[in-house]
Design a protein around this motif. Structure first.
Motif, short mmCIF file in Angstrom:
data_model
loop_
_atom_site.label_atom_id
_atom_site.label_comp_id
_atom_site.label_asym_id
_atom_site.label_seq_id
_atom_site.Cartn_x
_atom_site.Cartn_y
_atom_site.Cartn_z
N TYR A 195 -46.22 39.38 3.69
CA TYR A 195 -44.90 38.99 3.19
C TYR A 195 -43.84 39.88 3.83
O TYR A 195 -44.12 40.99 4.27
CB TYR A 195 -44.83 39.11 1.65
N VAL A 196 -42.64 39.34 3.90
CA VAL A 196 -41.50 40.06 4.43
C VAL A 196 -40.33 39.86 3.46
O VAL A 196 -39.95 38.74 3.19
CB VAL A 196 -41.10 39.54 5.84
N ASP A 197 -39.80 40.96 2.93
CA ASP A 197 -38.56 40.92 2.15
C ASP A 197 -37.43 41.21 3.12
O ASP A 197 -37.49 42.19 3.88
CB ASP A 197 -38.58 41.97 1.04
N GLU A 211 -34.15 44.99 11.88
CA GLU A 211 -32.90 45.00 11.13
C GLU A 211 -32.92 43.91 10.07
O GLU A 211 -33.28 42.77 10.34
CB GLU A 211 -31.72 44.76 12.07
N GLY A 212 -32.56 44.27 8.85
CA GLY A 212 -32.49 43.31 7.76
C GLY A 212 -33.77 43.19 6.95
O GLY A 212 -33.79 42.54 5.91
N VAL A 213 -34.85 43.83 7.39
CA VAL A 213 -36.12 43.79 6.65
C VAL A 213 -36.18 44.99 5.73
O VAL A 213 -36.01 46.13 6.16
CB VAL A 213 -37.33 43.79 7.62
N SER A 214 -36.41 44.73 4.43
CA SER A 214 -36.49 45.84 3.48
C SER A 214 -37.92 46.26 3.20
O SER A 214 -38.18 47.43 2.93
CB SER A 214 -35.77 45.48 2.18
N SER A 215 -38.88 45.32 3.25
CA SER A 215 -40.28 45.70 3.08
C SER A 215 -41.19 44.62 3.66
O SER A 215 -40.81 43.46 3.78
CB SER A 215 -40.61 45.94 1.60
N VAL A 216 -42.40 45.05 4.00
CA VAL A 216 -43.43 44.17 4.55
C VAL A 216 -44.76 44.64 3.96
O VAL A 216 -44.98 45.84 3.81
CB VAL A 216 -43.52 44.28 6.09
N GLY A 217 -45.63 43.70 3.65
CA GLY A 217 -46.94 44.08 3.14
C GLY A 217 -48.00 43.07 3.51
O GLY A 217 -47.71 41.88 3.67
N ILE A 222 -47.36 44.76 11.47
CA ILE A 222 -46.72 45.03 10.18
C ILE A 222 -45.70 46.15 10.31
O ILE A 222 -44.57 46.05 9.82
CB ILE A 222 -47.77 45.36 9.10
N HIS A 223 -46.07 47.22 10.99
CA HIS A 223 -45.15 48.35 11.18
C HIS A 223 -43.92 47.93 11.98
O HIS A 223 -42.79 48.31 11.64
CB HIS A 223 -45.88 49.51 11.87
N SER A 224 -44.11 47.17 13.05
CA SER A 224 -42.99 46.73 13.89
C SER A 224 -42.03 45.83 13.10
O SER A 224 -40.80 45.96 13.24
CB SER A 224 -43.48 45.97 15.11
N ILE A 225 -42.56 44.95 12.28
CA ILE A 225 -41.70 44.07 11.46
C ILE A 225 -40.92 44.90 10.46
O ILE A 225 -39.74 44.64 10.21
CB ILE A 225 -42.54 42.97 10.77
N SER A 226 -41.53 45.93 9.90
CA SER A 226 -40.84 46.76 8.91
C SER A 226 -39.63 47.48 9.50
O SER A 226 -38.71 47.85 8.77
CB SER A 226 -41.80 47.77 8.29
N ILE A 254 -34.63 37.06 12.13
CA ILE A 254 -35.89 37.68 11.75
C ILE A 254 -37.06 36.76 12.07
O ILE A 254 -38.08 37.21 12.62
CB ILE A 254 -35.87 38.08 10.26
N LYS A 255 -36.94 35.48 11.76
CA LYS A 255 -38.01 34.53 12.08
C LYS A 255 -38.30 34.51 13.58
O LYS A 255 -39.46 34.52 14.00
CB LYS A 255 -37.64 33.12 11.63
N GLY A 256 -37.27 34.48 14.39
CA GLY A 256 -37.45 34.47 15.84
C GLY A 256 -38.13 35.74 16.34
O GLY A 256 -39.02 35.69 17.20
N GLN A 257 -37.73 36.88 15.79
CA GLN A 257 -38.33 38.15 16.20
C GLN A 257 -39.80 38.22 15.79
O GLN A 257 -40.64 38.72 16.55
CB GLN A 257 -37.55 39.32 15.59
N ILE A 258 -40.12 37.73 14.59
CA ILE A 258 -41.50 37.74 14.13
C ILE A 258 -42.37 36.83 15.01
O ILE A 258 -43.46 37.22 15.44
CB ILE A 258 -41.59 37.33 12.65
#
Length: 80
Positions: free
Chosen positions: A48-50, A30-36, A23-27, A59-63
């Motif tokens: 979720y990822v905003d 680049e381009g991610v405003s929030s994750v929870g 979760i922290h890494s996704i947050s 972002i999908k590829g990185q996740i």
């Protein structure tokens, strides 16, 4: 910049404590405003990822890569 949300359901990593790291890494992407984290049990977790809509594919590829690195896999990914 248009913001959108995706909801991702994934298998728990082998080491469940890595969920916080994921979760922290996704947050920080680049381009991610929030994750929870929405849900977590012994088999799967849902979060979720905003994000900035223009960067969706990156972002999908990185996740996906990040989850694979931590021994997890995406079960579902839907826009919400």
């Amino acid at each position: 910049m248009v913001q959108s949300k995706i909801i991702i359901e994934a298998l728990n990593p082998v080491n469940k404590s890595n969920i916080d790291t994921i979760i922290h890494s996704i947050s920080k992407m680049e381009g991610v405003s929030s994750v929870g984290l929405n849900f977590d049990d012994q088999y799967k977790f849902i979060f979720y990822v905003d994000y900035d809509e223009a960067l969706l594919q990156a972002i999908k590829g990185q996740i996906k890569s990040l989850l694979m690195f931590y021994g997890s896999v995406i079960l579902t990914m839907k826009e919400g």
